[in-house]
Design a protein around this motif. Structure first.
Motif, mmCIF file in Angstrom:
data_model
loop_
_atom_site.group_PDB
_atom_site.id
_atom_site.type_symbol
_atom_site.label_atom_id
_atom_site.label_comp_id
_atom_site.label_asym_id
_atom_site.label_seq_id
_atom_site.Cartn_x
_atom_site.Cartn_y
_atom_site.Cartn_z
ATOM 1 N N GLU A 192 0.837 -1.203 0.000
ATOM 2 C CA GLU A 192 0.000 0.000 0.000
ATOM 3 C C GLU A 192 0.872 1.253 0.000
ATOM 4 O OE1 GLU A 192 -3.332 2.243 2.819
ATOM 5 O OE2 GLU A 192 -2.794 0.158 3.212
ATOM 6 N N PRO A 193 0.566 2.236 -0.845
ATOM 7 C CA PRO A 193 1.380 3.462 -0.884
ATOM 8 C C PRO A 193 1.433 4.169 0.471
ATOM 9 C CG PRO A 193 -0.079 3.366 -2.780
ATOM 10 C CD PRO A 193 -0.506 2.254 -1.854
ATOM 11 N N VAL A 194 2.575 4.743 0.751
ATOM 12 C CA VAL A 194 2.789 5.504 1.980
ATOM 13 C C VAL A 194 2.338 6.941 1.738
ATOM 14 C CG1 VAL A 194 4.554 6.393 3.555
ATOM 15 C CG2 VAL A 194 4.728 4.049 2.662
ATOM 16 N N GLU A 195 1.548 7.470 2.679
ATOM 17 C CA GLU A 195 1.144 8.876 2.583
ATOM 18 C C GLU A 195 2.362 9.743 2.881
ATOM 19 O OE1 GLU A 195 -1.693 9.925 1.558
ATOM 20 O OE2 GLU A 195 -2.833 8.042 1.591
ATOM 21 N N ALA A 196 2.959 10.310 1.829
ATOM 22 C CA ALA A 196 4.277 10.934 1.939
ATOM 23 C C ALA A 196 4.310 12.070 2.950
ATOM 24 C CB ALA A 196 4.725 11.418 0.568
ATOM 25 N N ALA A 197 3.332 12.967 2.908
ATOM 26 C CA ALA A 197 3.356 14.134 3.800
ATOM 27 C C ALA A 197 3.244 13.722 5.259
ATOM 28 C CB ALA A 197 2.231 15.101 3.424
ATOM 29 N N TRP A 198 2.343 12.759 5.547
ATOM 30 C CA TRP A 198 2.162 12.290 6.914
ATOM 31 C C TRP A 198 3.419 11.570 7.406
ATOM 32 C CZ3 TRP A 198 0.309 12.878 11.378
ATOM 33 C CH2 TRP A 198 0.115 11.832 12.277
ATOM 34 N N TYR A 199 3.988 10.722 6.574
ATOM 35 C CA TYR A 199 5.196 9.987 6.947
ATOM 36 C C TYR A 199 6.338 10.969 7.251
ATOM 37 C CZ TYR A 199 8.498 6.080 6.951
ATOM 38 O OH TYR A 199 9.435 5.127 7.321
ATOM 39 N N GLU A 200 6.485 11.974 6.412
ATOM 40 C CA GLU A 200 7.580 12.941 6.610
ATOM 41 C C GLU A 200 7.367 13.767 7.877
ATOM 42 O OE1 GLU A 200 7.540 15.059 2.955
ATOM 43 O OE2 GLU A 200 8.326 13.344 1.799
ATOM 44 N N THR A 201 6.106 14.048 8.204
ATOM 45 C CA THR A 201 5.814 14.773 9.449
ATOM 46 C C THR A 201 6.333 13.985 10.652
ATOM 47 O OG1 THR A 201 3.866 15.869 8.540
ATOM 48 C CG2 THR A 201 3.972 15.658 10.935
ATOM 49 N N LEU A 202 6.033 12.692 10.681
ATOM 50 C CA LEU A 202 6.495 11.860 11.795
ATOM 51 C C LEU A 202 8.003 11.639 11.735
ATOM 52 C CD1 LEU A 202 3.667 9.170 11.934
ATOM 53 C CD2 LEU A 202 4.029 11.095 13.481
ATOM 54 N N GLU A 203 8.542 11.542 10.541
ATOM 55 C CA GLU A 203 9.977 11.277 10.402
ATOM 56 C C GLU A 203 10.812 12.417 10.959
ATOM 57 O OE1 GLU A 203 12.575 8.978 7.043
ATOM 58 O OE2 GLU A 203 11.312 10.633 6.376
ATOM 59 N N ARG A 204 10.269 13.642 10.914
ATOM 60 C CA ARG A 204 10.996 14.767 11.511
ATOM 61 C C ARG A 204 11.127 14.597 13.021
ATOM 62 N NH1 ARG A 204 8.370 17.688 7.289
ATOM 63 N NH2 ARG A 204 6.499 18.090 8.551
ATOM 64 N N ILE A 205 10.169 13.913 13.626
ATOM 65 C CA ILE A 205 10.245 13.614 15.058
ATOM 66 C C ILE A 205 11.167 12.422 15.291
ATOM 67 C CG2 ILE A 205 8.932 12.925 17.094
ATOM 68 C CD1 ILE A 205 8.284 15.733 16.093
ATOM 69 N N SER A 206 10.923 11.341 14.559
ATOM 70 C CA SER A 206 11.705 10.115 14.740
ATOM 71 C C SER A 206 11.434 9.184 13.566
ATOM 72 C CB SER A 206 11.328 9.414 16.052
ATOM 73 O OG SER A 206 11.811 8.092 16.075
ATOM 74 N N ALA A 207 12.488 8.611 12.988
ATOM 75 C CA ALA A 207 12.312 7.624 11.928
ATOM 76 C C ALA A 207 11.565 6.400 12.451
ATOM 77 C CB ALA A 207 13.669 7.217 11.360
ATOM 78 N N VAL A 208 11.772 6.074 13.725
ATOM 79 C CA VAL A 208 11.052 4.949 14.327
ATOM 80 C C VAL A 208 9.560 5.267 14.409
ATOM 81 C CG1 VAL A 208 10.780 3.567 16.416
ATOM 82 C CG2 VAL A 208 13.066 4.120 15.593
ATOM 83 N N ALA A 209 9.221 6.505 14.818
ATOM 84 C CA ALA A 209 7.814 6.899 14.891
ATOM 85 C C ALA A 209 7.158 6.823 13.517
ATOM 86 C CB ALA A 209 7.698 8.307 15.461
ATOM 87 N N ALA A 210 7.888 7.226 12.467
ATOM 88 C CA ALA A 210 7.333 7.172 11.116
ATOM 89 C C ALA A 210 7.109 5.728 10.672
ATOM 90 C CB ALA A 210 8.264 7.887 10.143
ATOM 91 N N ASP A 211 8.041 4.850 11.010
ATOM 92 C CA ASP A 211 7.911 3.443 10.625
ATOM 93 C C ASP A 211 6.706 2.796 11.304
ATOM 94 O OD1 ASP A 211 8.750 0.971 9.408
ATOM 95 O OD2 ASP A 211 9.542 0.362 11.359
ATOM 96 N N ILE A 212 6.383 3.264 12.515
ATOM 97 C CA ILE A 212 5.240 2.696 13.248
ATOM 98 C C ILE A 212 3.937 3.387 12.858
ATOM 99 C CG2 ILE A 212 4.216 2.304 15.521
ATOM 100 C CD1 ILE A 212 7.081 2.330 16.668
ATOM 101 N N GLY A 213 3.909 4.697 12.963
ATOM 102 C CA GLY A 213 2.662 5.445 12.830
ATOM 103 C C GLY A 213 2.436 6.070 11.474
ATOM 104 N N GLY A 214 3.373 5.890 10.550
ATOM 105 C CA GLY A 214 3.234 6.516 9.246
ATOM 106 C C GLY A 214 2.648 5.607 8.189
#
Length: 463
Positions: A192-214
């Motif tokens: 399933e495609p990753v929602e790029a803007a949402w993933y990048e928002t979380l990635e600025r906080i933590s790459a781990v957070a993006a992998d889980i919640g993105g």
């Protein structure tokens, strides 16, 4: 009927096969681990199997997954309960990492010695902490919790089969096959495609957070074979052109007994992932989230032994800060040689490590009574001590592996006070007691001492 341990073994094998197809470098890691183990076995003979038979070591794996909420973690617990795996240990990686790793973790594994010998598969499972204001402000927390509440990681059919397997400790063959197929699929990487803007928002906080919640699914983050010489494996992997992280986490290589856990990994690979842009179009992209870890297990330390280990780590940190030009491995080795007991017998005598004890078959036959003291029993050949393998994890090492494979440091606001989590909170959240690993090792040791006392007709308790 397929018993729980056979379900566990089949799940581990299928997960390994799936992960090798998705991450080919993992197959290389497994192949090199097997080669190293065979070479060590030829060179060291029976000594190579002191901490587990070569059959167990070769089959051994641990995996790692990440989830977002207590509800998701509760469902994970149901899936692993089907496999005879229990939550053991509480790990706070927020405090173990200098960079932003906003998760708390436990590990699901068998706890019975016989079950561990049959198949010791374990899964290190991390849960995101959206309530921690050091990482997530009120607005982002609300958005993140809404996103997590709207996804389903595990289908109802899988959970129903898991509950049945946990209750009955087995499944009919056809249901076992359905369970395994659904369980493995639940941990595959989603197309399933990753929602790029949402993933990048979380990635600025933590790459781990993006992998889980993105993303709207979970996946195996890494799988880990066990090797008997991790330094040699590191060298051979590098020779094959696989980029490894900079260090081997955990205790240093030294002349004394192997204790606790040493870990390293190859670096997270850039994997193709479809991205959905804000205008709704889908474009090609890549993410670095999955890697291949390898471990070498040593002797389980008691609380006193672990306290010594932590003090030595602090001392190494101080020496490294004072001598930045020095090799950290050399500094650590020197500290270990000076402060850590150099033999298994010394570890046992000082109460620093766990052992099982058994009456020696060739014990003295001169008619003398055995001494009532455990140390004397071992010293005079009445009893043999065999080390208990460390089955668990080190938060600093886990955080070190995570950090080594992150795309950036992330952000962390230490002006806020962190939200408190502990083993009690986690037990209540998932509806299963998070077991104390020290208590498990101590029970194993004490059972062996009771058998020795009974066989030798000794009064009182051996210590």
């Amino acid at each position: 009927m397929i018993s729980q341990w056979r379900l566990r073994a089949a799940f581990a094998a299928r997960l390994s096969e799936m992960y090798g197809q998705e991450v080919p470098a993992y197959t290389t890691l497994v192949d090199v681990s097997r080669e190293v183990n065979e070479d060590v076995l030829r060179a060291r003979g029976a000594d190579a199997e002191r901490l587990g038979s070569i059959g167990r070591v070769t089959a051994e794996r641990h995996g790692a997954i990440r989830v977002g909420t207590p509800d998701e973690l509760r469902q994970v617990a149901r899936v692993f309960a089907a496999l005879g795996m229990h939550p053991v240990g509480f790990y706070d990686l927020r405090e173990a990492a200098a960079s932003a790793v906003p998760v708390v973790s436990t590990a699901f594994r068998p706890v019975d010695g016989e079950e561990l010998a049959r198949n010791p598969f374990r899964v290190f499972t991390s849960m995101l902490t959206p309530a921690d204001p050091r990482f997530f402000d009120a607005d982002l927390r609300s958005r993140l919790e809404t996103f997590l509440a709207g996804r389903e990681l595990f289908p109802a059919k899988l959970l129903a089969l898991a509950d049945r397997a946990a209750a009955e400790r087995e499944l009919p063959e056809a249901d076992a096959e359905r369970f395994l197929r659904l369980a493995v699929h639940a941990f595959e990487l989603s197309p399933e495609p990753v929602e790029a803007a949402w993933y990048e928002t979380l990635e600025r906080i933590s790459a781990v957070a993006a992998d889980i919640g993105g993303v709207r699914s979970t996946h195996i983050n890494h799988l880990t074979p066990r090797v008997l010489d991790i330094d040699e494996l590191y060298r051979r992997m590098t020779e094959r052109g696989i980029e490894m992280i900079d260090t081997i986490q955990g205790p240093p290589k030294w002349r004394g007994p192997d204790v606790l856990l040493r870990q390293t990994s190859f670096r997270a690979l850039a994997e193709p992932r479809a991205h959905r842009t804000p205008d709704g179009s889908v474009v090609s992209g890549a993410l670095r989230v999955r890697f291949g870890e390898v471990e070498a297990r040593g002797i389980a330390l008691t609380r006193e032994g672990r306290a010594l280990y932590d003090r030595l780590l602090t001392l190494v940190d101080q020496r490294a800060a004072d001598h930045p030009e020095a090799d950290r491995g050399d500094l650590a080795r020197a500290v270990w040689e000076r402060h850590m007991p150099g033999t298994e017998r010394e570890l046992a005598a000082q109460g620093l490590a766990y052992f099982t004890y058994r009456v020696a078959p060739g014990r003295p036959r001169d008619g003398s009574r055995p001494p009532a003291d455990l140390g004397a029993l071992v010293e005079r050949g009445w009893v043999r001590a065999e080390p208990i393998v460390y089955e668990d994890f080190l938060p600093r090492s886990a955080a070190g592996i995570f950090q080594s494979n992150l795309s950036g440091e992330g952000t962390r606001n230490n002006d806020h006070e962190g939200t408190a989590y502990d083993a009690g909170w986690l037990s209540e959240a998932i509806g299963h007691e998070v077991l104390d690993p020290y208590a498990l090792y101590e029970q194993q040791q004490n059972r062996s001492l009771a058998r020795v006392a009974g066989e030798l007709e000794l009064d009182g308790t051996l210590r």
